[in-house]
Design an enzyme around this catalytic site. Structure first.
Site, PDB file in Angstrom:
ATOM      1  N   SER A  30      -3.759  -8.661  23.150  1.00  0.00           N
ATOM      2  CA  SER A  30      -4.307  -9.989  22.892  1.00  0.00           C
ATOM      3  C   SER A  30      -5.150 -10.384  24.100  1.00  0.00           C
ATOM      4  CB  SER A  30      -3.177 -10.995  22.664  1.00  0.00           C
ATOM      5  OG  SER A  30      -3.682 -12.319  22.701  1.00  0.00           O
ATOM      6  N   GLU A  31      -6.436 -10.202  23.977  1.00  0.00           N
ATOM      7  CA  GLU A  31      -7.330 -10.518  25.099  1.00  0.00           C
ATOM      8  C   GLU A  31      -7.240 -12.009  25.414  1.00  0.00           C
ATOM      9  OE1 GLU A  31      -8.196  -8.655  22.475  1.00  0.00           O
ATOM     10  OE2 GLU A  31      -8.344  -6.703  23.460  1.00  0.00           O
ATOM     11  N   GLN A  65      -9.533  -4.025  28.265  1.00  0.00           N
ATOM     12  CA  GLN A  65      -9.676  -2.562  28.225  1.00  0.00           C
ATOM     13  C   GLN A  65     -11.137  -2.097  28.151  1.00  0.00           C
ATOM     14  OE1 GLN A  65      -7.413  -0.112  25.174  1.00  0.00           O
ATOM     15  NE2 GLN A  65      -6.142  -0.059  27.011  1.00  0.00           N
ATOM     16  N   HIS A  99     -17.657   0.551  22.528  1.00  0.00           N
ATOM     17  CA  HIS A  99     -17.199   1.082  23.815  1.00  0.00           C
ATOM     18  C   HIS A  99     -18.383   1.264  24.764  1.00  0.00           C
ATOM     19  CE1 HIS A  99     -14.050   2.193  20.954  1.00  0.00           C
ATOM     20  NE2 HIS A  99     -13.212   2.141  21.963  1.00  0.00           N
TER      21      HIS A  99
END
Lengths: 410, 337
Positions: B59-60, B82, B129
């Site tokens: 949970s950012e 991340q 990403h």
């Protein structure tokens, strides 16, 4: 395929709309004193029923009954009544000040005074609240100077926040009242972080998070419950269910879950539901949850069942979306009148003393207001400086802000 | 002096900070026991215990939101998202809360917080990403935004960020974690052990926030770059033979305008390069500032070389990534203008 009926889209609706007769027959209200009081170390599993009931102390006759009664002394109760009356008088004057153009905006607490006023009395100095914009009772009940609150509302030269914040977005570290943000629910998860920090440092202070019924739909609510549960943070997570999120009835946020408190069960949190208009019940439940947190037994989720009697804010007209007389039909009554009746019943108060107290409180509020107005109102008198606008973005002003301040001619 | 990768340097910065200040805590997804998906926090939990370095739920918003609460309590959290691509759920907490707290409370509550996030492309990371969201932070008053390009700076800047009294967004170009990368994906990668900027002192030192550094002195044109693009710039200069001055900005906000202006006034030409998409990217701010401050010294239009205005693709990695060839063309264009 042919056997399958077409799907139907469901949008919850409140029981009644403007023009209709208020109807709260769907609100199940248990008898005062009928809900048990578990030990503070109770296993959340063992008290799941408390998330679906309502803890109440004051009965219809104004008597304090049941296992949750007795958490306050006579003096404390009389003081509590004064706090609620003060908040109500403060609200009325500030509402009027907004109508007179002395400020741009105000939000009242009418009907919800018991929640923040009683909760504050269950905390200790050093504990930190992460309030929403409708818990000014936390300040009033902790003795924060009313003049300071008004200075903030007026954005005047003595505004502790230098005119940077909308009215009612107070901040007082000293009084355990975290800076209010306009962004809903953000503070709920911050409260959990503050509590985690207290545990990391082996401190003894605890945190309290606050959120309204509507804002429980924000992701921050969910994140707060996950983190509180995972790290067993010493935090009390308070949901003030006043039935309305501006024009949206609580069923839109609650959906199919029976109660807001029940949301805590899936996270393994003890979840209590309490009569938010019962000063004694609010205090007793707050005390239970605070003790639980301070004893390192982890977080508690509390739903305060109340009703938003006033408009959402000075920019709102509730008659557009709910019956005008709905608040009068609210089955849990008025928190001020209920505590007043209890004190009268016990011979600790009287109608005369009440009238006298009302007059005294009004006098105090007006005196504070006059003093605040000597420092200016939004459009008249002393103002925070334009220089203040550039300060405090960072600890040290970076070059680009220094250039902009120069351009602004200050 | 020992040579380190950027990963080791970043880990070293947290190690030094945790050692010096008991209020520094480190957490995020897979950050604790496992030591991070990029190994940036390896060994920290073992050394400092679970109450100083721990795993977080996915949970950012929860990671940043709780970190803000901790910072207002008095801790100095250094949290990890991340991938920068996954910071969006935390964006409200970063923008509306961390950045505004000092201002809105008139200094009563402050937020000494670092949010680390691996950023940038060049690794076949596809859409989620590879992103470079720095402009979404530089547009927010109250935040500081840092992008190191080598191990020495990464450690010094991260220690400075942790010690800074305000919230810092610390973007780590993951393409640079193990070695410098100039965009020549068809050539073997040099490890940091073979690069002088891989020399990182043990112990405590800082690289001040808000100070750019000139990576190559030159007289013909100024290249404004940060992160991976610093090496792309070096390659483009080597390949075109143009005597460019390469400025590594290091901190995007507060920006070292002085160094930029002095350089462009000297060279009279400027090319800005970043991986992030062009429109409303940080390059637009740089170009505007150069134009405002160096107009009468400019001999050519300012050229921006950037990622295309598309989501970051997978198969077309090297058509998207602004490499030395594209920058080289821009340098030639600017010189001929």
């Amino acid at each position: 395929m042919t056997d399958t009926a077409p799907l139907q889209f469901h949008v919850p609706e409140p029981e009644v709309r403007p023009g209709g007769t208020p109807d709260f027959s769907n609100v199940r209200i248990p008898e005062a004193g009928s809900v048990r009081r578990p030990d503070i170390d109770a296993n959340p599993e063992s008290i799941r029923d408390l998330a679906y009931s309502i803890i109440r102390v004051l009965n219809r006759d104004g008597e304090a009954v049941g296992p949750w009664a007795g958490s306050l002394t006579d003096d404390e109760l009389a003081e509590g009544l004064r706090h609620m009356m003060t908040l109500r008088a403060f609200d009325a004057r500030m509402q009027m000040a907004q109508r007179q153009g002395k400020t741009s905006f105000y939000m009242q607490h009418m009907g919800e005074e018991a929640v923040s006023c009683a909760f504050r009395r269950a905390l200790q100095p050093g504990d930190m609240n992460f309030p929403t914009y409708r818990q000014a009772g936390l300040l009033i009940a902790d003795g924060y100077p009313m003049v300071e609150m008004m200075n903030q509302i007026y954005s005047n030269e003595s505004d502790p926040l230098k005119g940077r914040q909308l009215p009612v977005m107070y901040s007082s570290k000293q009084h355990g009242f975290f800076s209010i943000s306009g962004n809903l629910a953000t503070q709920f998860v911050q409260a959990v972080g503050w509590a985690m920090a207290s545990a990391i440092k082996n401190d003894t202070r605890i945190a309290a998070g606050w959120i309204g019924d509507g804002s429980t739909a924000e992701s921050d609510f969910h994140a707060a419950l996950v983190f509180a549960s995972t790290y067993r943070a010493p935090v009390v997570l308070n949901i003030v269910n006043n039935q309305w999120a501006i024009s949206t009835f609580q069923g839109i946020a609650r959906g199919g879950s029976g109660t807001f408190a029940a949301r805590g069960l899936g996270f393994g949190l003890p979840a209590l539901r309490v009569d938010g208009n019962d000063y004694l019940a609010v205090h007793a439940v707050a005390k239970w949850a605070v003790e639980r947190a301070r004893s390192n037994l982890g977080p508690t989720l509390v739903e305060y069942v109340t009703y938003r009697v006033g408009a959402h804010s000075t920019s709102d007209d509730p008659s557009a979306y709910r019956p005008k007389t709905e608040s009068a039909a609210w089955p849990l009554g008025d928190p001020v009148i209920r505590l007043k009746n209890h004190l009268i019943l016990r011979g600790l108060w009287s109608e005369e003393r009440h009238k006298q107290a009302e007059a005294e409180i009004l006098d105090t509020v007006i005196t504070a207001q006059k003093e605040a107005e000597r420092h200016g109102t939004l459009h008249a008198g002393g103002k925070p400086s334009t220089r203040d606008m550039f300060e405090g973005v960072y600890a040290e002003m970076p070059p680009h802000l220094r250039r902009q301040r120069q351009q602004a001619g200050v | 002096m020992p040579r380190m990768t950027m990963i080791e340097a970043i880990r070293g910065a947290m190690d030094v900070s945790m050692e010096r200040d008991a209020n520094v805590v480190v957490f995020g997804e897979d950050v604790g026991y496992f030591g991070g998906v990029f190994r940036c926090t390896q060994g920290l939990q073992q050394k400092y215990g679970k109450s100083r370095c721990f795993d977080a739920p996915i949970s950012e918003l929860g990671i940043v939101g709780t970190a803000i609460g901790m910072a207002t309590y008095g801790l100095r959290p250094c949290v990890e998202i991340q991938f920068a691509d996954y910071m969006y759920p935390a964006y409200d907490q970063i923008v509306s809360e961390a950045a505004r707290l000092r201002y809105r409370s008139n200094g009563e509550f402050t937020c000494p917080l670092v949010v680390r996030m691996p950023t940038g492309g060049g690794i076949f990371g596809g859409q989620t990403h590879s992103q470079s969201p720095e402009a979404l932070f530089t547009h927010v008053s109250g935040l500081k935004t840092v992008v190191p390009s080598n191990p020495y700076d990464a450690k010094g800047l991260l220690i400075a960020a942790i010690e800074d009294p305000d919230p810092v967004i610390f973007l780590e170009p993951k393409r640079l974690y193990n070695g410098p990368f100039d965009g020549h994906h068809d050539r073997p990668v040099t490890p940091w052990s073979k690069h002088e900027l891989g020399e990182v002192p043990e112990g405590h030192y800082t690289v001040p926030l808000g100070k750019a550094v000139i990576r190559r002195k030159g007289a013909a044109i100024t290249i404004l770059a940060y992160g991976t693009m610093v090496y792309v710039a070096e390659a483009a200069v080597a390949e075109t033979g143009i005597d460019a001055e390469i400025i590594d900005l290091r901190t995007l906000l507060p920006l070292d305008l002085e160094t930029i202006v002095a350089s462009v006034k000297k060279t009279g030409r400027c090319v800005v390069i970043h991986e992030a998409t062009l429109t409303s990217g940080f390059g637009a701010e740089l170009a505007a500032l150069v134009q405002e401050n160096c107009f009468f010294h400019l001999e050519a239009p300012i050229i921006r070389v950037a990622g295309w205005d598309t989501p970051y693709p997978h198969a077309q990695e090297w058509d998207y990534f602004p490499g030395p060839a594209r920058l080289g063309r821009a340098l030639v264009d600017a010189m001929e203008a």
